[in-house]
Write an enzyme that holds these catalytic residues in place. Structure first.
Site, PDB file in Angstrom:
ATOM      1  N   GLU A 148       0.742  -1.219   0.015  1.00  0.00           N
ATOM      2  CA  GLU A 148       0.021  -0.218  -0.159  1.00  0.00           C
ATOM      3  C   GLU A 148       0.765   1.271  -0.143  1.00  0.00           C
ATOM      4  OE1 GLU A 148      -2.942  -0.048   2.969  1.00  0.00           O
ATOM      5  OE2 GLU A 148      -3.681  -1.910   2.523  1.00  0.00           O
TER       6      GLU A 148
ATOM      7  N   ASP B  36      -3.248  -0.688  12.551  1.00  0.00           N
ATOM      8  CA  ASP B  36      -4.137  -2.040  11.984  1.00  0.00           C
ATOM      9  C   ASP B  36      -3.257  -3.042  12.618  1.00  0.00           C
ATOM     10  OD1 ASP B  36      -5.512  -4.196  11.086  1.00  0.00           O
ATOM     11  OD2 ASP B  36      -5.474  -3.622   9.119  1.00  0.00           O
TER      12      ASP B  36
ATOM     13  N   GLU C 224      -7.393  -1.314  15.309  1.00  0.00           N
ATOM     14  CA  GLU C 224      -8.017  -2.039  14.154  1.00  0.00           C
ATOM     15  C   GLU C 224      -7.794  -3.544  14.538  1.00  0.00           C
ATOM     16  OE1 GLU C 224      -7.811  -0.843  10.149  1.00  0.00           O
ATOM     17  OE2 GLU C 224      -8.245  -3.077   9.427  1.00  0.00           O
TER      18      GLU C 224
ATOM     19  N   ASP D 217     -12.377  -4.965  11.382  1.00  0.00           N
ATOM     20  CA  ASP D 217     -12.216  -5.242  10.011  1.00  0.00           C
ATOM     21  C   ASP D 217     -12.249  -6.955   9.847  1.00  0.00           C
ATOM     22  OD1 ASP D 217     -11.424  -5.613   7.308  1.00  0.00           O
ATOM     23  OD2 ASP D 217      -9.360  -5.364   7.856  1.00  0.00           O
TER      24      ASP D 217
ATOM     25  N   LYS E 173     -15.521  -2.210   4.168  1.00  0.00           N
ATOM     26  CA  LYS E 173     -15.029  -2.742   2.714  1.00  0.00           C
ATOM     27  C   LYS E 173     -15.933  -3.291   1.850  1.00  0.00           C
ATOM     28  CE  LYS E 173     -10.194  -3.925   4.413  1.00  0.00           C
ATOM     29  NZ  LYS E 173      -9.609  -5.170   5.162  1.00  0.00           N
TER      30      LYS E 173
ATOM     31  N   ARG F 190      -8.637  -1.602  -0.161  1.00  0.00           N
ATOM     32  CA  ARG F 190      -7.912  -2.876  -0.129  1.00  0.00           C
ATOM     33  C   ARG F 190      -6.509  -2.752  -0.516  1.00  0.00           C
ATOM     34  NH1 ARG F 190     -11.427  -6.982   1.525  1.00  0.00           N
ATOM     35  NH2 ARG F 190      -9.702  -7.819   2.344  1.00  0.00           N
TER      36      ARG F 190
HETATM   37  C1  2PG Z   1      -6.776  -4.242   5.859  1.00  0.00           C
HETATM   38  C2  2PG Z   1      -6.525  -3.900   4.263  1.00  0.00           C
HETATM   39  C3  2PG Z   1      -6.253  -2.519   4.095  1.00  0.00           C
HETATM   40  P1  2PG Z   1      -6.318  -6.084   2.889  1.00  0.00           P
HETATM   41  O1  2PG Z   1      -6.391  -4.964   6.339  1.00  0.00           O
HETATM   42  O2  2PG Z   1      -7.320  -3.145   6.524  1.00  0.00           O
HETATM   43  O3  2PG Z   1      -5.116  -2.276   4.690  1.00  0.00           O
HETATM   44  O4  2PG Z   1      -5.662  -4.851   3.865  1.00  0.00           O
HETATM   45  O5  2PG Z   1      -6.977  -5.377   1.954  1.00  0.00           O
HETATM   46  O6  2PG Z   1      -5.081  -6.882   2.326  1.00  0.00           O
HETATM   47  O7  2PG Z   1      -7.176  -6.756   3.623  1.00  0.00           O
HETATM   48 MG    MG Z   2      -7.384  -4.494   8.517  1.00  0.00          MG
END
Ligand code: 2PG
Ligand code: MG
Length: 421
Positions: free
Chosen positions: A211, A248, A289, A316, A341, A370
């Site tokens: 990221e 996170d 998170e 999450d 998400k 993501r």
């Molecule tokens: C998360 C996401 C974004 P990923 O864990 O919050 O940082 O990661 O899209 O790999 O789940």
């Molecule tokens: Mg996360």
């Protein structure tokens, strides 16, 4: 009322070079919407299924030709020429057509691409900005009137950085910034200070993770957090007052046999909670998170009670934007913030239900990208339209991230709205 004239789809590549899905939805009015969908790496077990081809000779099995084929075939066949009242009519039709609880037959990637492309086409048909159309999808009659505050990835670890340190992201939260413009400029200063520090301390150029976060070989999570505070100070800001941190922990990914493997002695849940509280005391963390693992249900309420409002307890992988899991977590007092998400659940309407449920319970919502993203920027409109308190898009490098930040800046310039507190 809208009618789909045609649906087309294409396999494109995301920011990790892996295939994903782009859809073009044309309405009979002539309005067209195009949307691409993202893909996670540190995924929750309860996420809707991203359909992959499984052919090891092509993209290591990650191809999306089947999902694309479903859109061009079965989905187009079912939806073209049918009158659609609104987004929820379309999404209900998609869910019914798929017929599985986790969208595994047609693929959540196929469904979401159609869902968002249709929303974009309807916004164009109505001649309104996408963020206002998203606001109306969230709750009929609702009008967007503020901007989310960006939380921006500074340091990466975990699955986004080859696991050099167990925890996944340390993010900058420009808490004193009054505008999105100021938030980005502040973050740039901290990011550059962190890059300088990385060079001095680790002898490493600013090589970045999935990221765009910096990912030097931190000795442990404490070093990662300490370096983040040092970067804030070096950039001339007061940690906590002007620039705070979000974390996170992504702890599902180092949880095994009932223990958290953070390095050192494995911790049980009570030990992990004590460890997290120690971080909250030492570092200016405003949002935590996935502090506990997604299956550690019994201990999430204890974590929330222990934190007692001193930072957001953000779920999450724990919640997976899934209304049933969010309801259970609200009832159990297991969190007070939702990481939203859309591709974890697979349609805009279901994600809107998750957001409404969380907001009705007084929870905070962070709208998130993501780790695998595309140059599409619809997420910024979504965060504005759904009044996401925070927006999480990754770092301020890499165009798949900047597409969203730049869209936020454009919406700010267009509307002059204030940023959420
Ligand atoms: C998360 C996401 C974004 P990923 O864990 O919050 O940082 O990661 O899209 O790999 O789940
Ligand atoms: Mg996360």
């Amino acid at each position: 009322m809208s009618m789909i004239h045609s649906l087309d789809a294409l396999e494109i590549l995301d920011s990790r070079g892996r295939p994903t899905v782009r859809t073009t939805c044309a309405l009979t009015s002539g309005a067209v919407g195009i949307a691409s969908v993202p893909s996670g790496a540190s995924t929750g077990a309860a996420e809707a299924l991203e359909l992959r081809d499984g052919d090891p000779s092509r993209y290591r099995g990650l191809g999306c030709r089947k999902a694309v084929g479903h859109i061009r075939g079965e989905i187009a066949h079912a939806l073209v020429g049918v009158e659609m009242n609104n987004q929820s009519t379309l999404d209900r039709a998609l869910i019914a057509l798929d017929g599985t609880p986790n969208k595994s037959r047609l693929g959540a990637n196929a469904l979401l691409a159609v869902s968002v492309a249709f929303a974009r086409a309807q916004a164009a048909e109505q001649g309104i900005p996408l963020y206002q159309h998203f606001a109306a999808i969230h709750t009929p009659g609702r009008k967007a009137d503020s901007l989310p505050r960006p939380t921006i990835n500074l340091f990466s670890g975990g699955k986004h950085a080859g696991g050099q340190v167990p925890i996944q992201d340390v993010l900058v939260v420009p808490v004193a910034a009054q505008t999105a413009d100021e938030a980005m400029a502040t973050t740039y200063a901290v990011y550059q200070a962190a890059a300088d520090l990385t060079l001095e301390k680790y002898g490493m150029r600013a090589l970045t993770a999935d990221e765009g976060g910096l990912a030097p070989p931190f000795a442990d999570a404490e070093a990662m957090l300490g370096d983040a505070v040092a970067a804030i100070e070096r950039a001339g800001y007061v940690p906590g007052q002007e620039v705070a941190l979000a974390l996170d922990v992504a702890s599902s990914h180092f949880y095994a046999d009932g223990r958290y493997h953070l390095g050192g002695e494995p911790l049980d849940s009570a030990g992990m909670i004590r460890h997290l509280l120690g971080w909250l005391e030492r570092y200016p963390i405003v949002s935590l998170e996935d502090g506990l693992a997604e299956e550690d249900w019994a201990n999430w309420p204890k974590l929330r009670q222990a934190i007692d409002g001193h930072a957001l307890v953000l779920g999450d992988d724990f919640l997976c934007t899934n209304p049933a899991r969010i309801r259970r977590a609200i009832d159990a007092g297991a969190a007070d913030a939702l990481l939203l998400k859309v591709n974890q659940i697979g349609t805009l309407s279901e994600a809107a239900e998750s957001s409404r449920m969380a907001q009705a319970a007084g929870w905070h919502v962070t709208v998130s990208a993501r780790s695998g993203e595309t140059e599409d920027d619809w997420l910024a409109d979504l965060a504005v339209g759904w009044s996401g308190g925070h927006l999480k898009v990754g770092s301020i490098t890499q165009s798949e991230r900047l597409a969203k930040y730049n869209r936020l800046l454009a919406i700010e310039a267009e509307t002059g709205w204030k940023m959420a507190g």
